[in-house]
Design a protein around this motif. Structure first.
Motif, PDB file in Angstrom:
ATOM      1  N   GLY A 120       3.873 -17.745  26.373  1.00 28.40           N
ATOM      2  CA  GLY A 120       2.799 -18.692  26.042  1.00 28.40           C
ATOM      3  C   GLY A 120       1.646 -17.999  25.329  1.00 28.40           C
ATOM      4  N   GLU A 121       1.315 -16.809  25.826  1.00 28.17           N
ATOM      5  CA  GLU A 121       0.202 -16.093  25.198  1.00 28.17           C
ATOM      6  C   GLU A 121       0.554 -15.683  23.775  1.00 28.17           C
ATOM      7  N   TRP A 122       1.807 -15.227  23.637  1.00 28.03           N
ATOM      8  CA  TRP A 122       2.248 -14.811  22.308  1.00 28.03           C
ATOM      9  C   TRP A 122       2.212 -16.005  21.331  1.00 28.03           C
ATOM     10  N   ARG A 123       2.686 -17.160  21.826  1.00 30.53           N
ATOM     11  CA  ARG A 123       2.719 -18.342  20.956  1.00 30.53           C
ATOM     12  C   ARG A 123       1.298 -18.744  20.527  1.00 30.53           C
ATOM     13  N   ARG A 124       0.338 -18.504  21.411  1.00 34.36           N
ATOM     14  CA  ARG A 124      -1.047 -18.838  21.056  1.00 34.36           C
ATOM     15  C   ARG A 124      -1.590 -17.933  19.928  1.00 34.36           C
ATOM     16  N   ARG A 125      -0.977 -16.749  19.840  1.00 35.62           N
ATOM     17  CA  ARG A 125      -1.436 -15.820  18.803  1.00 35.62           C
ATOM     18  C   ARG A 125      -0.849 -16.153  17.417  1.00 35.62           C
ATOM     19  N   VAL A 126       0.258 -16.908  17.457  1.00 37.94           N
ATOM     20  CA  VAL A 126       0.892 -17.245  16.174  1.00 37.94           C
ATOM     21  C   VAL A 126       0.038 -18.300  15.448  1.00 37.94           C
ATOM     22  N   HIS A 127      -0.059 -18.154  14.159  1.00 30.21           N
ATOM     23  CA  HIS A 127      -0.859 -19.099  13.355  1.00 30.21           C
ATOM     24  C   HIS A 127      -0.338 -20.515  13.569  1.00 30.21           C
ATOM     25  N   PRO A 128      -1.221 -21.470  13.855  1.00 36.69           N
ATOM     26  CA  PRO A 128      -0.762 -22.835  14.177  1.00 36.69           C
ATOM     27  C   PRO A 128       0.087 -23.449  13.053  1.00 36.69           C
ATOM     28  N   ASP A 129      -0.180 -23.069  11.817  1.00 40.33           N
ATOM     29  CA  ASP A 129       0.611 -23.629  10.708  1.00 40.33           C
ATOM     30  C   ASP A 129       2.029 -23.072  10.706  1.00 40.33           C
ATOM     31  N   ASP A 130       2.172 -21.841  11.213  1.00 41.82           N
ATOM     32  CA  ASP A 130       3.479 -21.181  11.167  1.00 41.82           C
ATOM     33  C   ASP A 130       4.303 -21.451  12.413  1.00 41.82           C
ATOM     34  N   LEU A 131       3.603 -21.853  13.499  1.00 39.18           N
ATOM     35  CA  LEU A 131       4.292 -21.980  14.797  1.00 39.18           C
ATOM     36  C   LEU A 131       5.497 -22.914  14.759  1.00 39.18           C
ATOM     37  N   PRO A 132       5.414 -24.083  14.155  1.00 37.11           N
ATOM     38  CA  PRO A 132       6.591 -24.980  14.154  1.00 37.11           C
ATOM     39  C   PRO A 132       7.823 -24.305  13.557  1.00 37.11           C
ATOM     40  N   LEU A 133       7.617 -23.546  12.482  1.00 37.77           N
ATOM     41  CA  LEU A 133       8.760 -22.892  11.840  1.00 37.77           C
ATOM     42  C   LEU A 133       9.310 -21.796  12.742  1.00 37.77           C
ATOM     43  N   VAL A 134       8.389 -21.055  13.362  1.00 40.11           N
ATOM     44  CA  VAL A 134       8.817 -19.991  14.272  1.00 40.11           C
ATOM     45  C   VAL A 134       9.678 -20.596  15.379  1.00 40.11           C
ATOM     46  N   ASP A 135       9.165 -21.694  15.969  1.00 41.96           N
ATOM     47  CA  ASP A 135       9.916 -22.357  17.046  1.00 41.96           C
ATOM     48  C   ASP A 135      11.294 -22.810  16.571  1.00 41.96           C
ATOM     49  N   LYS A 136      11.312 -23.341  15.367  1.00 42.05           N
ATOM     50  CA  LYS A 136      12.579 -23.872  14.851  1.00 42.05           C
ATOM     51  C   LYS A 136      13.580 -22.752  14.618  1.00 42.05           C
ATOM     52  N   VAL A 137      13.110 -21.657  14.038  1.00 38.91           N
ATOM     53  CA  VAL A 137      14.004 -20.549  13.729  1.00 38.91           C
ATOM     54  C   VAL A 137      14.569 -19.960  15.029  1.00 38.91           C
ATOM     55  N   ILE A 138      13.692 -19.840  16.039  1.00 37.22           N
ATOM     56  CA  ILE A 138      14.185 -19.292  17.313  1.00 37.22           C
ATOM     57  C   ILE A 138      15.185 -20.254  17.958  1.00 37.22           C
ATOM     58  N   ALA A 139      14.871 -21.536  17.802  1.00 36.14           N
ATOM     59  CA  ALA A 139      15.810 -22.533  18.353  1.00 36.14           C
ATOM     60  C   ALA A 139      17.171 -22.406  17.675  1.00 36.14           C
ATOM     61  N   PHE A 153       5.602 -14.672   9.204  1.00 37.50           N
ATOM     62  CA  PHE A 153       4.577 -15.599   9.693  1.00 37.50           C
ATOM     63  C   PHE A 153       3.334 -14.793  10.073  1.00 37.50           C
ATOM     64  N   ARG A 154       2.277 -15.559  10.430  1.00 37.53           N
ATOM     65  CA  ARG A 154       1.004 -14.885  10.706  1.00 37.53           C
ATOM     66  C   ARG A 154       0.701 -14.858  12.201  1.00 37.53           C
ATOM     67  N   VAL A 155       0.170 -13.737  12.633  1.00 34.67           N
ATOM     68  CA  VAL A 155      -0.201 -13.574  14.035  1.00 34.67           C
ATOM     69  C   VAL A 155      -1.652 -13.080  14.040  1.00 34.67           C
ATOM     70  N   ARG A 156      -2.400 -13.591  15.011  1.00 31.84           N
ATOM     71  CA  ARG A 156      -3.820 -13.210  15.028  1.00 31.84           C
ATOM     72  C   ARG A 156      -3.993 -11.803  15.591  1.00 31.84           C
ATOM     73  N   HIS A 157      -4.776 -11.040  14.888  1.00 35.22           N
ATOM     74  CA  HIS A 157      -5.110  -9.688  15.334  1.00 35.22           C
ATOM     75  C   HIS A 157      -6.215  -9.804  16.371  1.00 35.22           C
ATOM     76  N   ALA A 158      -6.331  -8.788  17.254  1.00 34.98           N
ATOM     77  CA  ALA A 158      -7.370  -8.828  18.289  1.00 34.98           C
ATOM     78  C   ALA A 158      -8.763  -8.950  17.671  1.00 34.98           C
TER      79      ALA A 158
END
Ligand code: C2E
Ligand code: MG
Ligand code: MG
Length: 767
Positions: A120-139, A153-158
Motif C-alpha cells: 500500500g505504501e509503495w502504491r502511494r508513491r507511484v504517480h497517480p497517473d501511472d498507477l492504473p497502468l502499473v496495476d494492469k501490467v502486474i495483473a 512509470f514515475r515514483v515519488r522521491h523522498a
C-alpha cells in the motif's frame, strides 16, 4: 523435485534475460560502459544461486552448501547493484515488498531489512497517473505464466520530485493451484533518459509549431532537384498555390527573378521577385541555409517574407519626399528631375522646345509679416490652386499631361515647366494667362489680399544647359520683371546672360581679393559750408582688379551684397576707417577730420546685434569715442524693412554712433518719414543737385527738404556738388554741408590731412 528445479531455472533465466536487458539499456544511456560484461556475470551468478537454492531446499541438509549460497547471493546482489539496478521482491501473500539498498536509494529511502515495505505504501508513491497502468501490467503478469513485464512509470522521491523508473518483473512462485506467491523484479532510474527524450520531443514540437504557425514563409527544398519538400502556410499564402500544388513544382517555378535585389550583408537576405499561381509578381526577401538532413540529403531551408506592403509604403514615402507638403505640388527635387528629362528630350530630338517660368509673388512677405504664417500658408495654397487651374485650361500639351510640372521651390517661389511648345510666343501666352489668373485678390481670413506675380521665362532655345542653370536664368529674368515694375513677365535674353556672367566673374574675383591689397579705401571730405572746414570724411571702397583695372563700387558692392561677401568686406571697411581716423588725429590733431562716415549695406544691417558688435570693436581697437563714427544707410535700404531698421538704428544711436540717411530722394520715403527715424544727417542725393539747374521744381524740393531737416534739428548734406554754381544755390537755400568733386575728390589716407588747407578753403568764398 525435478519440476521445481526446472521452474526455478526457468524463472532465473527469464529474470537474467530481463536483467541483462536493463543493464544493456543502462549501457545505451551511457550510465555504465561495462554493462554487457555485468549482464553476463549476473546471469552466471544468478543461475548458480538459483541452482543452490533448489538443491538446498530439495535436500534440506548441507550446511556448507547453504553458506556458499548466501555468499553467492551477496556477491550477486553486489554485482547487480553495482550496475545501478535495484532489486525487489513482492510477497503477495504478505502484501509487502522486499527491496535492495539500491532500490531504496533510488527514491531517497533507507532500507530496513527487518520491516519490508507494505504494498500500500509503495502504491502511494507511484504517480497517480501511472498507477492504473502499473496495476494492469502486474495483473497481466499474474495472469500469464512465464510473462516478464516491462514498464516505465514515475515514483515519488523522498524529496518530493518524481523519479522515472524502468521496471521488469515476473512471477517466480506459484501455489499448486497456479495462484502467484512471489513476483521478483529489477528497477532502474531512467529519469535522465526520460528528460532528454522529453526535451527532444519538446524541441521538435516547438519547431513544428514555429514552422506551421510562423508568419514568415518557410520552405525546405531538395538542393539537387530544387523540389519543395515542405512548405508552411505563410509560404503558400501569397503564392496562391495549395500545398499539394507547391510540392509538385520546383523552386524555379516560383522564384522567377533570382538575380533580383542586393544582398543585405547584415541579415544575409536578398530581395527577389516571386510569381504567384495567377502569374502576378510579388517582392520578397529570402535567406537560405544549406545543410544535410538526417537522410544524408542535401537540402536548403529558406525563409521567405512577402514585402509587397513594405515596398508600397516605400514607394509612397519616396513620392511624398518629392512633393511640397503644403500645396501638394512637386518640390524642388521632382521638378529638377522633370526638367532634366525635358533637357534630354530636346537634345535627343524627342521634343522641340520647352519653357520654364519662374514666379515670385510681390507682396507675399508683407502678408506673412502682417497677418502671420498661417495666412501666408493659406495664400500659398490658393496660389497653387490658381496655377493648377490656369495651366489646365491653358491648352499647353505638356501641362495637360501631369501636374508635376508645377512646383513650389520654397518660400513664395513657384516654377512651371511647359513641355512641347513650338514657339516662345506660346510661353508668353501662358505667362499672360497665369498673370491674369493671379491678378484677382485673394480672400484670406476674411480679408482681401492682393499679391501679383513677377514671371521670368527661359526657353530651351535660349538656354539648354543643366536644370540648375536654366532655373537660375529664369530667376534672373524674374528679377528683371520685378525691376520692370512687377506683375509682368520677362524673357531671359543674351544681355542678361552677359550681365550674369560678369556678375559671376566679379563674385569669384572679389572672393579672392578680400584680405589682399587689391582692396583699399579712399576718403572724400564733407565740408561745413559756413566755415569751409571739413567736418568729416566719407570712406569709399576701391578695388583694383589685376586684369579689369578699377571696378566701380556701384558694381561690386551689389555683387558683394548678393553673395554675402559684404559682411566680411564691411567689417574690414569699418575697422580700417576707424584706424585711419585715429592715425590722422594722432599725426595732426588740429587738421584731422573729427568724424569718419562709413557706408553700411542691407545685409550688414540684417545682422542686427552683430553689426553693433562690429562697430564697438572697431571703435575700441582705434581708441575712438562712438561719436567719431557715422554710419550711412541708403534710404532704399531703410525702406525695405522699416520696422527692423528702426529698432537697430535706435540701438546704434544709444551706443552713441551718428547716423546718416544716404541718397535721400531715390527711395520711396516721404518727407514725413524723416521725423520718425533717428538720423543725425540727411544726405540729399546727387541726382537732385544735378537737377538744380533744370528748373524751379527741383529747387523747391531741395528747399523744402533742407528746411524740414533743419527744423527737425538734423543736418542736411548735398551730395555730388560739381560746380561753384551748384554750391552757391545750395548755400542760398540754407544748406550747411556739402560733398562733391568741386569740394574734394575721394583721396587715399596719406593725402587727406594735406588737402585741408590747399584744396578746400580757396574754393569756398567765405564771407
Ligand atoms: P555713396 O555712398 O552715395 O557715395 C558717394 C558716391 O558718389 C561715391 O561713389 C563718390 O565717389 C561719388 N561722388 C562724390 N562726389 C561726386 C561728384 O561730385 N560727382 C559724381 N558724379 N559723383 C560723386 P563711389 O565711390 O563710386 O561709390 C558708389 C557707391 O558705392 C556709394 O555711394 C556707396 O553706396 C557704395 N559704397 C562705396 N564704398 C562703400 C563701402 O565701403 N561700403 C558700402 N556698403 N558701400 C559702399
Ligand atoms: Mg555714402
Ligand atoms: Mg550717396
Amino acid at each position: 523435485m525435478r519440476q521445481r528445479i526446472r521452474a526455478g531455472l526457468e524463472a532465473a533465466s527469464v529474470l537474467i534475460t530481463s536483467g541483462a536487458g536493463v543493464v544493456l539499456a543502462a549501457s545505451r544511456d551511457g550510465t555504465d560502459p561495462d554493462a554487457t560484461q555485468v549482464a553476463s556475470l549476473m546471469a552466471i551468478s544468478l543461475t548458480a544461486v538459483l541452482i543452490s537454492v533448489l538443491v538446498y531446499r530439495g535436500r534440506g541438509r548441507a550446511w556448507l552448501a547453504a553458506r556458499a549460497m548466501i555468499e553467492q547471493q551477496e556477491r550477486l546482489t553486489a554485482v547487480v547493484e553495482g550496475t545501478g539496478v535495484g532489486l525487489w521482491e513482492s510477497h503477495l501473500g504478505k502484501g509487502c515488498l522486499y527491496v535492495s539498498d539500491r532500490w531504496a536509494q533510488m527514491f531517497g529511502l533507507v532500507r530496513d531489512c527487518n520491516s519490508p515495505m507494505p504494498i500500500g505504501e509503495w502504491r502511494r508513491r507511484v504517480h497517480p497517473d501511472d498507477l492504473p497502468l502499473v496495476d494492469k501490467v502486474i495483473a497481466d503478469c499474474v495472469q500469464r505464466k512465464d510473462y516478464v513485464f516491462q514498464l516505465d512509470f514515475r515514483v515519488r522521491h523522498a524529496l518530493g520530485h518524481w523519479v522515472w523508473v524502468l521496471s521488469h518483473g515476473t512471477v517466480t512462485d506459484r501455489a499448486t493451484d497456479g495462484s502467484p506467491l512471489r513476483i521478483v523484479g529489477t528497477q532502474s532510474d531512467i529519469t535522465a533518459r526520460k528528460m532528454a527524450e522529453s526535451a527532444l520531443e519538446e524541441s521538435e514540437r516547438n519547431f513544428r509549431s514555429l514552422f506551421e504557425r510562423s508568419p514568415v514563409g518557410i520552405a525546405l527544398t531538395d538542393y539537387k532537384t530544387r523540389r519543395f519538400l515542405q512548405v508552411n502556410d505563410a509560404f503558400l499564402e501569397p503564392s496562391g498555390y495549395t500545398r499539394e500544388e507547391m510540392l509538385a513544382i520546383s523552386y524555379d517555378a516560383v522564384a522567377v527573378r533570382s538575380d533580383g535585389g542586393p544582398l543585405n550583408q547584415a541579415t544575409g537576405q536578398r530581395e527577389r521577385v516571386f510569381r504567384r499561381k495567377d502569374g502576378k509578381y510579388y517582392p520578397v526577401t529570402i535567406s537560405g541555409i544549406r545543410m544535410t538532413d538526417s537522410n544524408g540529403r542535401d537540402v536548403v531551408w529558406s525563409v521567405v517574407q512577402d514585402i509587397s506592403h513594405r515596398k508600397a509604403v516605400e514607394r509612397e514615402l519616396a513620392a511624398a519626399a518629392r512633393r511640397d507638403r503644403l500645396t501638394g505640388l512637386a518640390n524642388r527635387t521632382l521638378f529638377l528631375e522633370r526638367l532634366q528629362e525635358a533637357v534630354s528630350r530636346v537634345r535627343d530630338g524627342g521634343q522641340q522646345m520647352f519653357a520654364v517660368l519662374f514666379l515670385d509673388f510681390d507682396r507675399f512677405k508683407v502678408v506673412n509679416d502682417a497677418m502671420g504664417h498661417q495666412a501666408g500658408d493659406e495664400l500659398l495654397v490658393l496660389i497653387a490652386e490658381r496655377l493648377r487651374k490656369a495651366l489646365r485650361g491653358s491648352g499647353a500639351k505638356g501641362a495637360l499631361e501631369s501636374a508635376n510640372q508645377i512646383a513650389r521651390f520654397g518660400g513664395d517661389e513657384f516654377l512651371v515647366l511647359i513641355n512641347d511648345i513650338e514657339k516662345s510666343d506660346e510661353a508668353a501666352r501662358i505667362a499672360e494667362r497665369l498673370l491674369l489668373a493671379l491678378a484677382h485678390p485673394y480672400s484670406i481670413q476674411g480679408r482681401e489680399v492682393h499679391s501679383t506675380a513677377s514671371i521670368g521665362i527661359v526657353t530651351s532655345d535660349h538656354c539648354l544647359e543643366g536644370a540648375e542653370t536654366i532655373i537660375r536664368n529664369a530667376d534672373v529674368a524674374m528679377y528683371e520683371a520685378k525691376r520692370a515694375g512687377r506683375a509682368c513677365s520677362v524673357f531671359f535674353n543674351d544681355a542678361m546672360h552677359t550681365r550674369l556672367s560678369r556678375k559671376l566673374m566679379i563674385e569669384t574675383s572679389l572672393r579672392k581679393a578680400l584680405g589682399t591689397d587689391q582692396l583699399s579705401l579712399v576718403y572724400q571730405p564733407i565740408v561745413e559750408l559756413d566755415t569751409g572746414r571739413r567736418s568729416s570724411v566719407e570712406a569709399l571702397i576701391r578695388w583694383k582688379h589685376p586684369d579689369l583695372g578699377q571696378v566701380s563700387p556701384s558694381e561690386f558692392v551689389a555683387v558683394a551684397e548678393e553673395s554675402g561677401l559684404i559682411i566680411q568686406m564691411g567689417a574690414w571697411v569699418m575697422k580700417e576707417s576707424c584706424a585711419a581716423l585715429a592715425r590722422w588725429q594722432q599725426a595732426d590733431p588740429e587738421r584731422a577730420p573729427r568724424v569718419v562716415s562709413v557706408n553700411v549695406s542691407r545685409a550688414e544691417l540684417a545682422q542686427g546685434a552683430r553689426l553693433l558688435g562690429c562697430v564697438n570693436e572697431s571703435l575700441r581697437a582705434a581708441g575712438l569715442p562712438p561719436e567719431s563714427l557715422q554710419l550711412e544707410v541708403t534710404e532704399r535700404e531703410v525702406m525695405r524693412d522699416p520696422a527692423a531698421s528702426l529698432a537697430l538704428m535706435h540701438q546704434l544711436r544709444e551706443a552713441g554712433v551718428r547716423l546718416a540717411m544716404d541718397d535721400f530722394g531715390t527711395g520711396t520715403s516721404s518727407l514725413g518719414c524723416l521725423r520718425d527715424y533717428p538720423f543725425d544727417v540727411i544726405k540729399i542725393d546727387r541726382s537732385f543737385v544735378k537737377g538744380l539747374a533744370a528748373g524751379p521744381d527741383t529747387l523747391a524740393v531741395i528747399h523744402a527738404t533742407i528746411t524740414l531737416v533743419e527744423n527737425l534739428g538734423k543736418s542736411s548734406v548735398a551730395e555730388g556738388v560739381e560746380t561753384a554754381e551748384q554750391l552757391a544755390i545750395l548755400q542760398s537755400l540754407g544748406c550747411h554741408y556739402a560733398q562733391g568733386y568741386f569740394l574734394g575728390y575721394p583721396l587715399p589716407e596719406a593725402e587727406v590731412v594735406e588737402t585741408e588747407r590747399t584744396l578746400l578753403q580757396p574754393r569756398l568764398r567765405i564771407a
